[in-house]
Motif scaffolding. Structure first.
Motif, PDB file in Angstrom:
ATOM      1  N   PHE A 115       0.861  -1.196   0.000  1.00 40.20           N
ATOM      2  CA  PHE A 115       0.000   0.000   0.000  1.00 40.20           C
ATOM      3  C   PHE A 115       0.890   1.236   0.000  1.00 40.20           C
ATOM      4  CE2 PHE A 115       0.477   1.923   4.211  1.00 40.20           C
ATOM      5  CZ  PHE A 115       0.968   0.885   4.988  1.00 40.20           C
ATOM      6  N   ARG A 116       0.329   2.313  -0.494  1.00 36.56           N
ATOM      7  CA  ARG A 116       1.047   3.583  -0.423  1.00 36.56           C
ATOM      8  C   ARG A 116       0.045   4.685  -0.101  1.00 36.56           C
ATOM      9  NH1 ARG A 116       4.394   6.902  -5.065  1.00 36.56           N
ATOM     10  NH2 ARG A 116       4.474   8.811  -3.862  1.00 36.56           N
ATOM     11  N   ILE A 117       0.370   5.471   0.898  1.00 34.48           N
ATOM     12  CA  ILE A 117      -0.510   6.564   1.318  1.00 34.48           C
ATOM     13  C   ILE A 117      -0.091   7.834   0.595  1.00 34.48           C
ATOM     14  CG2 ILE A 117      -1.207   8.001   3.292  1.00 34.48           C
ATOM     15  CD1 ILE A 117      -1.081   5.490   5.026  1.00 34.48           C
ATOM     16  N   SER A 118      -1.085   8.546   0.103  1.00 28.88           N
ATOM     17  CA  SER A 118      -0.816   9.787  -0.623  1.00 28.88           C
ATOM     18  C   SER A 118       0.005  10.745   0.252  1.00 28.88           C
ATOM     19  CB  SER A 118      -2.150  10.437  -0.998  1.00 28.88           C
ATOM     20  OG  SER A 118      -1.909  11.630  -1.665  1.00 28.88           O
ATOM     21  N   GLY A 119       1.063  11.247  -0.305  1.00 29.60           N
ATOM     22  CA  GLY A 119       1.934  12.168   0.430  1.00 29.60           C
ATOM     23  C   GLY A 119       3.143  11.477   1.028  1.00 29.60           C
ATOM     24  N   ASP A 120       3.093  10.137   1.110  1.00 27.20           N
ATOM     25  CA  ASP A 120       4.238   9.372   1.626  1.00 27.20           C
ATOM     26  C   ASP A 120       5.158   9.014   0.467  1.00 27.20           C
ATOM     27  OD1 ASP A 120       3.849   9.222   4.280  1.00 27.20           O
ATOM     28  OD2 ASP A 120       3.039   7.197   4.311  1.00 27.20           O
ATOM     29  N   ASN A 121       6.289   9.668   0.391  1.00 27.96           N
ATOM     30  CA  ASN A 121       7.181   9.397  -0.739  1.00 27.96           C
ATOM     31  C   ASN A 121       8.416   8.602  -0.355  1.00 27.96           C
ATOM     32  OD1 ASN A 121       5.509  11.011  -2.407  1.00 27.96           O
ATOM     33  ND2 ASN A 121       6.467  12.828  -1.541  1.00 27.96           N
ATOM     34  N   THR A 122       8.654   8.498   0.937  1.00 28.20           N
ATOM     35  CA  THR A 122       9.915   7.875   1.348  1.00 28.20           C
ATOM     36  C   THR A 122       9.722   6.654   2.237  1.00 28.20           C
ATOM     37  OG1 THR A 122       9.972   9.401   3.199  1.00 28.20           O
ATOM     38  CG2 THR A 122      11.204  10.043   1.240  1.00 28.20           C
ATOM     39  N   ARG A 123       8.487   6.366   2.599  1.00 30.63           N
ATOM     40  CA  ARG A 123       8.237   5.256   3.519  1.00 30.63           C
ATOM     41  C   ARG A 123       8.456   3.919   2.815  1.00 30.63           C
ATOM     42  NH1 ARG A 123       2.348   4.606   6.451  1.00 30.63           N
ATOM     43  NH2 ARG A 123       2.821   2.751   7.693  1.00 30.63           N
ATOM     44  N   GLY A 124       8.694   2.873   3.587  1.00 27.38           N
ATOM     45  CA  GLY A 124       8.803   1.528   3.022  1.00 27.38           C
ATOM     46  C   GLY A 124      10.223   1.095   2.768  1.00 27.38           C
ATOM     47  N   PRO A 125      10.429  -0.198   2.534  1.00 27.24           N
ATOM     48  CA  PRO A 125      11.787  -0.742   2.387  1.00 27.24           C
ATOM     49  C   PRO A 125      12.540  -0.197   1.165  1.00 27.24           C
ATOM     50  CG  PRO A 125      10.139  -2.415   1.862  1.00 27.24           C
ATOM     51  CD  PRO A 125       9.410  -1.245   2.428  1.00 27.24           C
ATOM     52  N   LEU A 126      11.800   0.214   0.146  1.00 26.37           N
ATOM     53  CA  LEU A 126      12.474   0.739  -1.049  1.00 26.37           C
ATOM     54  C   LEU A 126      12.543   2.262  -1.042  1.00 26.37           C
ATOM     55  CD1 LEU A 126      10.720  -1.594  -3.667  1.00 26.37           C
ATOM     56  CD2 LEU A 126      12.916  -1.960  -2.519  1.00 26.37           C
ATOM     57  N   GLY A 129       7.684   4.975  -0.772  1.00 23.74           N
ATOM     58  CA  GLY A 129       6.346   5.185  -0.212  1.00 23.74           C
ATOM     59  C   GLY A 129       5.522   3.915  -0.106  1.00 23.74           C
ATOM     60  N   TYR A 130       5.892   2.863  -0.850  1.00 28.32           N
ATOM     61  CA  TYR A 130       5.129   1.613  -0.801  1.00 28.32           C
ATOM     62  C   TYR A 130       5.575   0.748   0.378  1.00 28.32           C
ATOM     63  CZ  TYR A 130       2.537   2.188  -5.130  1.00 28.32           C
ATOM     64  OH  TYR A 130       1.650   2.629  -6.081  1.00 28.32           O
ATOM     65  N   VAL A 131       4.594   0.237   1.119  1.00 33.16           N
ATOM     66  CA  VAL A 131       4.854  -0.582   2.308  1.00 33.16           C
ATOM     67  C   VAL A 131       4.199  -1.951   2.103  1.00 33.16           C
ATOM     68  CG1 VAL A 131       4.530  -0.727   4.821  1.00 33.16           C
ATOM     69  CG2 VAL A 131       4.789   1.512   3.723  1.00 33.16           C
TER      70      VAL A 131
END
Lengths: 186, 184
Positions: A115-126, A129-131
């Motif tokens: 999932f990716r939340i709008s506005g999240d550009n840096t979250r997640g292992p890559l 923004g995708y977690v």
């Protein structure tokens, strides 16, 4: 002999006098407190993603990719939200399934969900923004290291999903899965 | 030609339909209250009851399920530890149908075992309410349940100290009276 009995009796009485308050259970009234009239509720404006036929080892994204679904806090208390996925099952026979990956990667009969939340550009292992969505409940919003500590009534969060199909699977089977977004009082 | 047919067959074999069962939107809109419940001073061996209200805000009836869930440590309130046993929590009904635009109550009973080890506990567990749905996305609402038991935990050291005290006092008293009783 009389002295011995008297001594032991006095000793027991004295010991009990001092020890009983320490051993006795605290007694009191049972109190049940319902925090105000707090009502918890969230809503999603989309709950389905009809993909149609998909090929092996393919990435599918919702459209629009990150503003596909809107989560709205409907109740009157601040909430924290979490997300969890599950294995996808063949609707005709649950024995056949695609196992949900624990890191978003795919494999033979193993699929990935993100999932990716709008506005999240840096979250997640890559860092894009995708977690990954896994079978273990994890933070949706807010999240450790992110801004904000809760979602207030009326707040919204837009998000999108990404599916990575297995590298190999048995074709022609209708698969079904569920992603659960949960809320708890912050 | 045969190779082309084989390749096409392979591609078809790799295709699958990944469709949720419903084609119409079935978003379930519901709420649960209260969002947080505190039970304080509950003695081991006793039970407490409270009611959860599920409000179905949809135009159609829905089935809801209720179950206890152990939250991750970092999500618990400060000072709270894992609830010892989910079987101590029971519901008047774990599945309930709520009519359109209606509310329904579920009675929750928390019963603590009558054992000294459960005295003085500060626990937290969550009660999850879900609407049955076969859609891809589902919502679950959790109620925080914080339970504190009354009393103090069994103190083996204290009991041992009391026993030793009785023995010492008894012996001391015996020798005191014996000496006092001796003539001259």
């Amino acid at each position: 002999m009389k002295a011995a009995i008297t001594s032991i009796g006095v000793a027991i009485i004295m010991a009990l006098i001092f020890s009983l308050p320490a051993l006795a259970q605290e007694s009191g009234t049972i109190t049940i407190t319902m925090t105000g009239v707090n009502e918890i509720s969230i809503s999603l404006d989309k709950t389905q993603w009809p993909l149609g036929e998909v090929a092996a080892d393919t990435e599918c994204m919702t459209s629009p990719p990150i503003e596909w679904c809107t989560l709205t806090v409907e109740g009157n208390c601040n909430v924290k939200t979490r997300i969890v996925g599950e294995d996808a099952e063949w609707v005709d026979n649950a024995e056949y399934k695609w196992t949900l990956s624990n890191d978003g990667a795919n494999g033979e009969n193993v699929y990935g969900l993100w999932f990716r939340i709008s506005g999240d550009n840096t979250r997640g292992p890559l860092g894009d923004g995708y977690v990954p969505i896994t079978k273990t409940q994890s933070e949706f919003w807010p999240y450790s290291g992110g801004s904000g500590s809760s979602l207030a009534p009326g707040n919204t969060k837009q998000f999108g999903l990404k599916l990575l199909t297995p590298t190999y699977f048995v074709g022609g089977r209708q698969m079904q899965t569920q992603i659960t977004i949960s809320a708890v009082a912050a | 030609m045969i190779r082309h047919i084989k390749l096409a067959g392979l591609i078809v074999a790799l295709l699958v339909i990944f469709l949720p069962s419903f084609t119409l939107a079935q978003d379930v809109n519901f709420s649960v209250s209260p969002a947080e419940v505190h039970i304080d001073n509950l003695p081991p061996g006793e039970a407490a009851e409270f009611e959860l209200t599920i409000h179905n805000k949809d135009e159609i009836a829905h089935n809801f399920t209720i179950a206890a869930f152990q939250p991750p440590e970092e999500e618990r309130r400060e000072g709270r530890v894992e609830f010892p046993d989910d079987s101590w929590i029971s519901f008047s009904s774990q599945e309930i149908e709520v009519a359109a635009n209606s509310e329904a109550n579920v009675t929750v009973t928390v019963a603590i075992l009558r054992e000294q080890q459960w005295a003085g506990g500060d626990w937290e567990t969550w009660l999850g309410v879900t609407a049955e749905s076969s859609d891809l996305l589902a919502v679950k609402l959790y109620v925080r349940l914080l339970v504190s038991t009354s009393g103090t935990k069994f103190n083996a050291g204290l009991v041992a100290g009391i026993v030793v005290g009785i023995v010492i006092l008894g012996c001391g008293g015996y020798y005191y009276f014996r000496r006092k009783a001796r003539p001259g």
